[in-house]
Design a protein around this motif. Structure first.
Motif, PDB file in Angstrom:
ATOM      1  N   CYS A 114     -75.969 -61.263 -47.999  1.00  0.00           N
ATOM      2  CA  CYS A 114     -74.693 -61.403 -48.713  1.00  0.00           C
ATOM      3  C   CYS A 114     -73.607 -60.608 -47.987  1.00  0.00           C
ATOM      4  CB  CYS A 114     -74.824 -60.892 -50.148  1.00  0.00           C
ATOM      5  SG  CYS A 114     -76.080 -61.774 -51.098  1.00  0.00           S
ATOM      6  N   ASN A 115     -72.348 -60.967 -48.239  1.00  0.00           N
ATOM      7  CA  ASN A 115     -71.205 -60.315 -47.597  1.00  0.00           C
ATOM      8  C   ASN A 115     -71.229 -58.797 -47.772  1.00  0.00           C
ATOM      9  OD1 ASN A 115     -70.016 -62.563 -46.561  1.00  0.00           O
ATOM     10  ND2 ASN A 115     -68.134 -62.414 -47.752  1.00  0.00           N
ATOM     11  N   SER A 116     -70.817 -58.094 -46.713  1.00  0.00           N
ATOM     12  CA  SER A 116     -70.696 -56.631 -46.801  1.00  0.00           C
ATOM     13  C   SER A 116     -69.512 -56.238 -47.675  1.00  0.00           C
ATOM     14  CB  SER A 116     -70.517 -56.038 -45.407  1.00  0.00           C
ATOM     15  OG  SER A 116     -71.645 -56.308 -44.621  1.00  0.00           O
ATOM     16  N   GLY A 117     -68.424 -56.999 -47.564  1.00  0.00           N
ATOM     17  CA  GLY A 117     -67.219 -56.697 -48.335  1.00  0.00           C
ATOM     18  C   GLY A 117     -66.772 -57.921 -49.105  1.00  0.00           C
ATOM     19  N   PRO A 118     -65.880 -57.733 -50.103  1.00  0.00           N
ATOM     20  CA  PRO A 118     -65.483 -58.848 -50.963  1.00  0.00           C
ATOM     21  C   PRO A 118     -64.546 -59.840 -50.286  1.00  0.00           C
ATOM     22  CG  PRO A 118     -64.319 -56.849 -51.586  1.00  0.00           C
ATOM     23  CD  PRO A 118     -65.269 -56.470 -50.493  1.00  0.00           C
ATOM     24  N   ALA A 119     -64.662 -61.098 -50.696  1.00  0.00           N
ATOM     25  CA  ALA A 119     -63.727 -62.166 -50.326  1.00  0.00           C
ATOM     26  C   ALA A 119     -63.841 -63.209 -51.427  1.00  0.00           C
ATOM     27  CB  ALA A 119     -64.101 -62.775 -48.982  1.00  0.00           C
ATOM     28  N   LEU A 120     -62.696 -63.580 -52.029  1.00  0.00           N
ATOM     29  CA  LEU A 120     -62.702 -64.523 -53.158  1.00  0.00           C
ATOM     30  C   LEU A 120     -63.754 -64.082 -54.179  1.00  0.00           C
ATOM     31  CD1 LEU A 120     -62.313 -67.862 -51.142  1.00  0.00           C
ATOM     32  CD2 LEU A 120     -60.570 -66.733 -52.505  1.00  0.00           C
ATOM     33  N   ASN A 121     -64.528 -65.045 -54.737  1.00  0.00           N
ATOM     34  CA  ASN A 121     -65.564 -64.650 -55.702  1.00  0.00           C
ATOM     35  C   ASN A 121     -66.952 -64.658 -55.057  1.00  0.00           C
ATOM     36  OD1 ASN A 121     -65.465 -67.544 -55.608  1.00  0.00           O
ATOM     37  ND2 ASN A 121     -66.796 -67.616 -57.411  1.00  0.00           N
ATOM     38  N   ASP A 122     -66.987 -64.494 -53.724  1.00  0.00           N
ATOM     39  CA  ASP A 122     -68.274 -64.447 -53.030  1.00  0.00           C
ATOM     40  C   ASP A 122     -69.055 -63.208 -53.474  1.00  0.00           C
ATOM     41  OD1 ASP A 122     -67.198 -66.583 -51.759  1.00  0.00           O
ATOM     42  OD2 ASP A 122     -67.330 -65.784 -49.733  1.00  0.00           O
ATOM     43  N   VAL A 123     -70.378 -63.369 -53.549  1.00  0.00           N
ATOM     44  CA  VAL A 123     -71.217 -62.247 -53.959  1.00  0.00           C
ATOM     45  C   VAL A 123     -71.290 -61.241 -52.810  1.00  0.00           C
ATOM     46  CG1 VAL A 123     -73.373 -63.413 -53.219  1.00  0.00           C
ATOM     47  CG2 VAL A 123     -73.463 -61.589 -54.930  1.00  0.00           C
ATOM     48  N   THR A 124     -71.159 -59.970 -53.146  1.00  0.00           N
ATOM     49  CA  THR A 124     -71.278 -58.922 -52.123  1.00  0.00           C
ATOM     50  C   THR A 124     -72.698 -58.354 -52.154  1.00  0.00           C
ATOM     51  OG1 THR A 124     -70.606 -57.150 -53.608  1.00  0.00           O
ATOM     52  CG2 THR A 124     -68.843 -58.272 -52.391  1.00  0.00           C
ATOM     53  N   HIS A 125     -73.047 -57.669 -51.089  1.00  0.00           N
ATOM     54  CA  HIS A 125     -74.372 -57.053 -50.986  1.00  0.00           C
ATOM     55  C   HIS A 125     -74.608 -56.093 -52.157  1.00  0.00           C
ATOM     56  CE1 HIS A 125     -77.916 -55.183 -49.348  1.00  0.00           C
ATOM     57  NE2 HIS A 125     -77.314 -54.022 -49.211  1.00  0.00           N
ATOM     58  N   GLY A 126     -73.579 -55.286 -52.477  1.00  0.00           N
ATOM     59  CA  GLY A 126     -73.702 -54.334 -53.587  1.00  0.00           C
ATOM     60  C   GLY A 126     -73.998 -55.033 -54.904  1.00  0.00           C
ATOM     61  N   GLU A 127     -73.309 -56.153 -55.162  1.00  0.00           N
ATOM     62  CA  GLU A 127     -73.550 -56.918 -56.397  1.00  0.00           C
ATOM     63  C   GLU A 127     -74.950 -57.539 -56.387  1.00  0.00           C
ATOM     64  OE1 GLU A 127     -68.800 -57.979 -56.616  1.00  0.00           O
ATOM     65  OE2 GLU A 127     -70.235 -59.520 -55.977  1.00  0.00           O
ATOM     66  N   SER A 128     -75.383 -58.018 -55.216  1.00  0.00           N
ATOM     67  CA  SER A 128     -76.693 -58.683 -55.144  1.00  0.00           C
ATOM     68  C   SER A 128     -77.831 -57.706 -55.455  1.00  0.00           C
ATOM     69  CB  SER A 128     -76.902 -59.326 -53.767  1.00  0.00           C
ATOM     70  OG  SER A 128     -77.190 -58.361 -52.773  1.00  0.00           O
ATOM     71  N   LEU A 129     -77.675 -56.441 -55.056  1.00  0.00           N
ATOM     72  CA  LEU A 129     -78.710 -55.441 -55.342  1.00  0.00           C
ATOM     73  C   LEU A 129     -78.885 -55.250 -56.853  1.00  0.00           C
ATOM     74  CD1 LEU A 129     -77.817 -52.687 -52.674  1.00  0.00           C
ATOM     75  CD2 LEU A 129     -79.781 -54.234 -52.633  1.00  0.00           C
ATOM     76  N   ILE A 130     -77.747 -55.201 -57.580  1.00  0.00           N
ATOM     77  CA  ILE A 130     -77.808 -55.000 -59.029  1.00  0.00           C
ATOM     78  C   ILE A 130     -78.361 -56.252 -59.715  1.00  0.00           C
ATOM     79  CG2 ILE A 130     -76.398 -54.660 -61.097  1.00  0.00           C
ATOM     80  CD1 ILE A 130     -74.610 -52.822 -59.355  1.00  0.00           C
ATOM     81  N   VAL A 131     -77.889 -57.422 -59.262  1.00  0.00           N
ATOM     82  CA  VAL A 131     -78.359 -58.689 -59.826  1.00  0.00           C
ATOM     83  C   VAL A 131     -79.876 -58.811 -59.637  1.00  0.00           C
ATOM     84  CG1 VAL A 131     -78.346 -61.182 -59.361  1.00  0.00           C
ATOM     85  CG2 VAL A 131     -76.192 -59.975 -59.704  1.00  0.00           C
ATOM     86  N   ALA A 132     -80.360 -58.486 -58.423  1.00  0.00           N
ATOM     87  CA  ALA A 132     -81.796 -58.583 -58.138  1.00  0.00           C
ATOM     88  C   ALA A 132     -82.596 -57.621 -59.024  1.00  0.00           C
ATOM     89  CB  ALA A 132     -82.059 -58.288 -56.667  1.00  0.00           C
ATOM     90  N   GLU A 133     -82.036 -56.430 -59.203  1.00  0.00           N
ATOM     91  CA  GLU A 133     -82.703 -55.420 -60.053  1.00  0.00           C
ATOM     92  C   GLU A 133     -82.826 -55.933 -61.493  1.00  0.00           C
ATOM     93  OE1 GLU A 133     -80.978 -51.488 -62.156  1.00  0.00           O
ATOM     94  OE2 GLU A 133     -80.523 -51.633 -60.025  1.00  0.00           O
ATOM     95  N   ARG A 134     -81.768 -56.555 -61.986  1.00  0.00           N
ATOM     96  CA  ARG A 134     -81.777 -57.087 -63.365  1.00  0.00           C
ATOM     97  C   ARG A 134     -82.726 -58.281 -63.493  1.00  0.00           C
ATOM     98  NH1 ARG A 134     -77.370 -55.770 -66.630  1.00  0.00           N
ATOM     99  NH2 ARG A 134     -78.504 -57.001 -68.182  1.00  0.00           N
ATOM    100  N   ILE A 135     -82.756 -59.142 -62.477  1.00  0.00           N
ATOM    101  CA  ILE A 135     -83.661 -60.297 -62.506  1.00  0.00           C
ATOM    102  C   ILE A 135     -85.111 -59.814 -62.431  1.00  0.00           C
ATOM    103  CG2 ILE A 135     -84.450 -62.298 -61.149  1.00  0.00           C
ATOM    104  CD1 ILE A 135     -81.492 -62.903 -60.553  1.00  0.00           C
TER     105      ILE A 135
END
Length: 773
Positions: free
Chosen positions: A651-672
């Motif tokens: 996933c992207n290192s930094g934000p662009a539009l509503n693309d998922v970032t690496h930081g967000e993916s870590l939390i999402v994966a943890e919750r899943i």
């Protein structure tokens, strides 16, 4: 920094402001944080380089601390967002005429605060001429650096860090600049520097180069003889005269010597047999224009032949030209290109550099910064702070050239990690990320520039809404609008300003401008909300998939990936729906999808492949936050894991539009993982790895990816690449050739593009490719 020159107080900044088209504090930006300087002073132009730190706001995400809580409330967001200050490094390069040097040094002196610098690296002839002035004004010791070493260091730096740096010049093309994609192996090459004379250098590695030849017949010769012949003392005026001249009035051509018989000899009648040959016999006055053109041809042909002979001697096929003789002048580039093509029979390529004027200054800066190891980082051009290449063709009026003619700016940001090629590219030197070259395609260029102009109101509104507690958000958003609008107008006039114009470069320029005015992630709250909604739906989606038979499930997983990809705030057709219908969800998106057969449909081949042995490791480039990654990508990832395939989710290192970032993916994966034992064990056993791409773009350049990602791909033996989304799989990488299997899939959410591809809105691209044996 205080605005300068507005009060008419007669300060040094004020005197500077009267002669330029930009306020000085827009030119010498971040001076208060300047850490190190270098300067390259030539005969007419000064190039200043300095390193500064830039404070940026960045949106960070982190899980809530749930210690002491029994349960999580349903409506609670999945994580918290905080905006933090981050300090990054930036290189500034400024080019201006020597006549402004004193006023510029005064302005720098007045605005320098607590600089750590005690020495300024200097190169070029003016380093001697202006040494006392610089030391007196800036109270810094001048340390002179070798000109050739600086040029080579600068050349290597731009070739490595600026993807569209080198171009060939094609006289009758529109536009005349044709940019080369960055060659991953830049060595060896020949650098021909045309200043007063000519120096020819063979460059073999970062630190190994040798002077192999040269000539005293160079730019100074053109200028000196031109002044004697035309009484014109200014270099640029001489070139302007040459652009209007007809050299055949002065030069003796092959047809003048042989008449019609030249054809039987296999020679072109237009070849120059003797430069200035007619002036010995013709009893007439020659125009200044014709003499200047003849002189330019004579010197360019001589340099071209010399360069060609050295390239052949050293078995090199790339020759980069630089120096004040070039300076982006079409008439000079045209004659040198013709000469190289003629003498090498097309086997040697004449290449010019977008930032050739800065090579010495960059090299001098790098010489002074060696203790910081600037070469261990990757750098990226900041489009928000760079002027871009301007056409200097005589047809352009002075007003169109004024900004670039007086002051020219280049800014480069240091990236956190080194960027490298994806090891799975079939042929890195021939890889071109972008599908359509808008510099070339006038119809597409007109559409996309208008499209980005029309979207500007929405972007401004979203930026302001993302910072409800900020008192100056509306003012900053308005400055963003003006800056980006001006960039779009420049690109209408000069589509080649930042290299090849593409949808990717238009998106990246917009992101750079948003960052410039402290809008690091306008979609952070939207993503937070959508991730929360999608996480609550995840268990139901997985349960539903698990009830299906194997073949039915594979199609449902792919349709889920595609439906997830509909949720793209970057596409107007989608953002209009999402703004107006808050209940538009996953099932509604599935109904929007084109029925099979899809516009590009390799699904049957993919299904057949799934009946074979599992892949060893899949590399998946994810696109959007929310439903896309959680209900589309993660069920697909889960299925691959159940098959025994390891997964690298990038996933992207930094934000662009509503693309998922690496930081967000870590939390999402943890919750899943908390809901799903398959994902939980895969994360624990490192069969599922979440990595960052090194990019902050809605598109994907596989030649500039995080070094850690590339190492992991090699280590795990990835044999499947999945690229999803319009930006990553259609605007870029649609034609990317990989040495392993790949899936490129997207929903076309732009009606104009869909029609151009032969489909309609929400048409589906599902492209499964297997490399040829």
């Amino acid at each position: 920094m205080a605005e300068c020159g507005a009060s008419g107080s007669g300060s040094s900044g004020d005197s500077l402001d009267k002669s330029i088209t930009l306020p000085p504090d827009e030119i010498f930006r971040n001076l208060e944080n300047a850490k190190r300087f270098a300067i390259d002073i030539g005969g007419s132009l000064t190039k200043l380089a300095y390193y500064s730190t830039v404070q940026h706001k960045v949106a960070k995400v982190r899980s809530f601390d749930h210690s002491g809580k029994d349960t999580e409330r349903d409506h609670e967001p999945p994580y918290e967002i905080s905006v933090q200050e981050e300090i990054t490094a930036r290189l500034h390069f400024i080019k201006f005429e020597n006549t402004y040097i004193e006023a510029c040094l005064d302005f720098i002196k007045d605005h320098l605060v607590n600089t750590e610098t005690k020495v300024i690296q200097a190169t070029g002839g003016g380093a001697y001429k202006f040494k006392d002035l610089i030391e007196e004004k800036l109270r810094l010791k001048v340390d002179k650096e070798d000109v050739m070493t600086c040029l080579i260091k600068g050349c290597n730096f731009v070739l490595k860090n600026i993807p569209h740096e080198a171009f060939v010049y094609q006289k009758d093309s529109d536009p005349e600049f044709r940019f080369q994609t960055n060659h991953p192996h830049i060595f060896p090459y020949l650098l021909v520097n045309i200043g007063s004379g000519v120096s020819i250098v063979k460059v073999e590695t970062e630190d190994r180069f040798e002077w192999v030849g040269g000539s005293s017949i160079g730019g100074g010769t053109f200028w000196g003889l031109g002044a004697l012949l035309t009484k014109t003392k200014k270099f640029d005026e001489l070139l302007h005269l040459a652009s209007r001249g007809q050299h055949s009035n002065v030069d003796m051509l092959v047809r003048d010597v042989y008449g019609g018989a030249h054809q039987t000899l296999g020679l072109s009648g237009n070849l120059i047999a003797s430069s200035f040959g007619k002036s010995a016999t013709a009893d007439q006055e020659f125009s200044k224009e014709d003499m200047a053109k003849s002189l330019l041809h004579m010197i360019s042909n001589d340099i071209g032949q010399l360069a060609c002979l050295h390239a052949r001697l050293h078995s090199l096929d790339r020759v980069y030209f630089g120096g004040f003789f070039i300076r982006g002048h079409p008439v000079t580039m045209r004659t040198i290109t013709y000469s190289i093509n003629f003498f090498s029979k097309g086997e040697v390529q004449a290449l010019f550099l977008r930032h050739e004027g800065y090579l010495g200054a960059i090299g001098a800066f790098l010489k002074g910064a060696e203790q910081d190891n600037p070469n261990q980082y990757s750098w990226g051009e900041n489009y928000a702070g760079s002027s871009g290449l301007m056409s200097t063709s005589p047809e352009l009026g002075p007003a169109q050239r004024a900004r670039s003619g007086t002051f020219d700016l280049l800014e480069m940001d240091r990236l956190e990690r080194p960027l490298v090629n994806l090891p799975l590219l079939l042929d890195p030197p021939s890889y071109v990320p972008d599908t359509v070259d808008l510099t070339d395609d006038a119809l597409a260029r007109k559409y996309w520039l208008t499209c980005f102009e029309e979207a500007l109101d929405g972007v401004v509104k979203r930026a302001v809404a993302s910072q409800p507690d900020s008192v100056d958000a509306a003012e900053r958003a308005e400055k963003f609008r003006q800056k980006y609008w001006n960039k779009l107008q420049t690109l209408r006039q000069q589509p080649f300003a930042y290299g090849t114009l593409t949808v990717r470069s238009l998106l990246d320029t917009r992101e750079h401008c948003l960052n410039e005015f402290n809008f690091p992630d306008p979609y952070s709250k939207v993503k937070q909300r959508e991730n929360g909604v999608a996480l609550r739906c995840f268990p139901g989606v997985v349960r539903s998939l698990d009830t299906l038979g194997w073949e039915e499930r594979q199609l449902a997983l792919v349709k889920g990936l595609l439906a997830g990809n509909v949720f793209d705030w970057g596409a107007k057709a989608v953002s209009d729906v999402l703004e107006s219908d808050p209940y538009f969800g996953f099932e509604e998106a599935k109904r929007k999808l084109q029925e099979r057969p899809w516009l590009v449909d390799s699904y049957s081949e993919w299904l057949q492949r799934l009946k074979g042995p599992p892949h060893k490791c899949a590399l998946i480039f994810a696109d959007n936050s929310g439903i896309d990654i959680i209900l589309g990508v993660f069920p697909f990832v889960r299925e691959l894991l159940l098959r025994g395939t390891e997964v690298i989710l990038a996933c992207n290192s930094g934000p662009a539009l509503n693309d998922v970032t690496h930081g967000e993916s870590l939390i999402v994966a943890e919750r899943i993982a908390g809901m799903d034992p398959v994902v939980h064990s895969a994360l624990r056993e490192e069969r599922l790895l979440l990595v960052q791409t090194g990019s902050s773009s809605p598109c994907l350049d596989l030649s500039r990816l995080d070094k850690g990602l590339a190492a992991l791909v090699r280590e795990r033996g990835a044999d499947l690449v999945v690229i999803e989304g319009m930006g990553r799989a259609v605007h870029t990488n649609y034609h990317a050739a990989l040495c392993c299997e790949s899936l490129k899939l997207a929903v076309i959410k732009n009606a104009w593009l869909a029609e151009r591809l032969g489909g309609r809105l929400f048409s589906v691209i599902f492209k499964y490719e297997v490399p040829a044996e």
